[in-house]
Write a protein that holds these residues in place. Structure first.
Motif, short mmCIF file in Angstrom:
data_model
loop_
_atom_site.label_atom_id
_atom_site.label_comp_id
_atom_site.label_asym_id
_atom_site.label_seq_id
_atom_site.Cartn_x
_atom_site.Cartn_y
_atom_site.Cartn_z
N ARG A 59 11.90 -19.88 -53.08
CA ARG A 59 11.62 -19.15 -54.31
C ARG A 59 12.92 -18.75 -55.00
O ARG A 59 13.86 -18.29 -54.34
N PRO A 60 13.01 -18.95 -56.31
CA PRO A 60 14.24 -18.60 -57.03
C PRO A 60 14.37 -17.10 -57.23
O PRO A 60 13.38 -16.36 -57.25
N SER A 61 15.62 -16.67 -57.40
CA SER A 61 15.86 -15.24 -57.61
C SER A 61 15.28 -14.75 -58.93
O SER A 61 15.04 -13.55 -59.10
N SER A 62 15.05 -15.66 -59.88
CA SER A 62 14.43 -15.28 -61.15
C SER A 62 12.97 -14.91 -60.96
O SER A 62 12.38 -14.22 -61.80
N GLN A 63 12.39 -15.35 -59.85
CA GLN A 63 10.99 -15.03 -59.54
C GLN A 63 10.89 -13.81 -58.63
O GLN A 63 10.04 -12.94 -58.84
N THR A 64 11.76 -13.76 -57.63
CA THR A 64 11.74 -12.63 -56.69
C THR A 64 13.12 -12.51 -56.04
O THR A 64 13.76 -13.52 -55.73
N ILE A 65 13.58 -11.29 -55.86
CA ILE A 65 14.94 -11.08 -55.37
C ILE A 65 15.01 -11.17 -53.85
O ILE A 65 13.99 -11.29 -53.16
N PHE A 66 16.24 -11.13 -53.35
CA PHE A 66 16.51 -11.14 -51.91
C PHE A 66 15.78 -9.97 -51.24
O PHE A 66 15.66 -8.89 -51.84
N PRO A 67 15.23 -10.19 -50.03
CA PRO A 67 15.48 -11.28 -49.08
C PRO A 67 14.47 -12.43 -49.12
O PRO A 67 14.34 -13.16 -48.13
N ALA A 68 13.74 -12.59 -50.22
CA ALA A 68 12.71 -13.64 -50.27
C ALA A 68 13.28 -15.01 -49.92
O ALA A 68 12.63 -15.81 -49.24
N GLN A 69 14.50 -15.31 -50.38
CA GLN A 69 15.07 -16.65 -50.19
C GLN A 69 15.33 -16.95 -48.72
O GLN A 69 15.01 -18.04 -48.24
N ILE A 70 15.88 -16.00 -47.99
CA ILE A 70 16.11 -16.25 -46.55
C ILE A 70 14.79 -16.22 -45.79
O ILE A 70 14.62 -16.94 -44.80
N HIS A 71 13.82 -15.43 -46.25
CA HIS A 71 12.49 -15.47 -45.63
C HIS A 71 11.91 -16.89 -45.73
O HIS A 71 11.31 -17.38 -44.77
N ASP A 72 12.10 -17.52 -46.89
CA ASP A 72 11.56 -18.87 -47.07
C ASP A 72 12.26 -19.87 -46.17
O ASP A 72 11.61 -20.73 -45.54
N VAL A 73 13.58 -19.78 -46.09
CA VAL A 73 14.33 -20.72 -45.25
C VAL A 73 13.90 -20.58 -43.80
O VAL A 73 13.67 -21.58 -43.09
N LYS A 74 13.75 -19.37 -43.33
CA LYS A 74 13.34 -19.16 -41.94
C LYS A 74 11.90 -19.64 -41.72
O LYS A 74 11.58 -20.17 -40.65
N ALA A 75 11.04 -19.48 -42.74
CA ALA A 75 9.67 -19.98 -42.62
C ALA A 75 9.66 -21.50 -42.49
O ALA A 75 8.84 -22.06 -41.74
N ALA A 76 10.56 -22.17 -43.20
CA ALA A 76 10.62 -23.63 -43.10
C ALA A 76 11.07 -24.06 -41.70
O ALA A 76 10.53 -25.03 -41.14
N ILE A 77 12.02 -23.35 -41.12
CA ILE A 77 12.45 -23.67 -39.76
C ILE A 77 11.30 -23.48 -38.78
O ILE A 77 11.06 -24.32 -37.89
N ARG A 78 10.55 -22.40 -38.93
CA ARG A 78 9.41 -22.15 -38.04
C ARG A 78 8.35 -23.24 -38.20
O ARG A 78 7.76 -23.68 -37.20
N TYR A 79 8.10 -23.65 -39.43
CA TYR A 79 7.14 -24.74 -39.68
C TYR A 79 7.56 -26.00 -38.95
O TYR A 79 6.75 -26.67 -38.29
N LEU A 80 8.83 -26.35 -39.06
CA LEU A 80 9.32 -27.56 -38.40
C LEU A 80 9.21 -27.44 -36.89
O LEU A 80 8.86 -28.40 -36.19
N ARG A 81 9.51 -26.26 -36.37
CA ARG A 81 9.45 -26.07 -34.92
C ARG A 81 8.01 -26.16 -34.42
O ARG A 81 7.76 -26.58 -33.28
#
Length: 285
Positions: free
Chosen positions: A90-112
């Motif tokens: 999610r871009p920062s124009s839509q929602t501010i931090f920590p949303a971006q790192i939440h998304d990255v970590k969610a992608a890692i969990r999905y892959l795992r």
């Protein structure tokens, strides 16, 4: 205009895929947040071997860029016997931090959680990113099990979001010292109300030091962090190379494996990922 730019990105992406000896699985939803579909794609080399995974997080000042505009870099890495994943956040124009790192970590969990579908090793996951993507993968590497940064995005919260190796390409890793490190040489003021960092935090870094600290990879360094390879151009006038040099020193001071390459003659330019491809592959290997 934006339409022409998007068309060019898609043309370059399809050219890269056409020259890739493997399969590309596009637009997999790794999570959905309030109706926003978060997507990734997998570049799968043509082999029956179970390969390790590398996740590429795109740059773009946390608010621009996409998983589609790094395809030509991804196929280079995937062609060296890695499953490579490109992801959107999610871009920062839509929602501010920590949303971006939440998304990255969610992608890692999905892959795992889903290795059987695509035959990769969920225990060997690395990450690479440039600029704001370098910030996010560095934060991913240092903030394992930091509750407020893990978030609750996606449906695989019981899985680990840790990674085993990180390549940081000129990421801003200490938002608190960005302006100081520039030494009046940067082309932008990182502390204005319109700076990318202010857009990420929702406030000027100097006026919200707690938020700036929370968003900095340097804040969370600990002895169990993964190995790092950090590459930064000595002529970067957007993010000072001192960010990377100091980060590398902090990692080493904490007993961690870290290597810093000062790319002579390079500015804020992800094309150095091609120039230093051998070093990146050797590191991940």
């Amino acid at each position: 205009n934006d339409d022409d730019k998007d068309q060019k990105i898609q043309e370059l992406k399809q050219d890269a895929i056409a020259n890739f000896n493997g399969e590309v699985i596009e637009n997999l939803e790794y999570a959905n947040v309030d109706g926003t579909s978060l997507l990734l794609e997998l570049y799968l080399p043509d082999t029956e071997e179970t390969l390790p995974v590398i996740v590429w997080v795109h740059g773009g000042a946390w608010t621009a860029g996409s998983k589609d505009d790094v395809a030509n870099y991804i196929v280079l890495i995937a062609s060296n016997d890695y499953v490579v994943v490109s992801m959107n956040h999610r871009p920062s124009s839509q929602t501010i931090f920590p949303a971006q790192i939440h998304d990255v970590k969610a992608a890692i969990r999905y892959l795992r959680a889903n290795p059987n579908n695509y035959n990769y090793n969920p225990e060997n996951i690395g990450a690479v990113g440039s600029s704001s993507g370098g910030h996010l993968v560095s934060l991913l590497g240092t903030s394992a099990n930091i509750e407020e940064l893990e978030g609750e995005v996606g449906t695989y919260l019981e899985y680990s979001s840790t990674v085993q190796a990180v390549v940081d390409l000129f990421g801003p890793v200490n938002i608190q010292t960005l302006t100081e490190d520039c030494e009046n040489l940067c082309l932008m003021d990182h502390d204005t109300s319109t700076s990318p960092e202010s857009g990420l935090l929702g406030c000027r870094p100097s006026e919200c030091p707690d938020e700036a600290s929370e968003a900095s990879a340097t804040t969370y360094i600990s002895a169990d962090d993964p190995p790092f390879l950090i590459i930064h151009g000595d002529e970067d006038l957007t993010i000072s190379y001192l960010q990377s040099q100091n980060f590398n020193q902090l990692l080493q001071d904490n007993g961690l494996e870290s290597e810093f390459i000062l790319a002579e003659g390079y500015g804020h330019d992800r094309s150095m990922a091609k120039v230093y491809l051998d070093e990146i592959i050797d590191f991940f290997d």
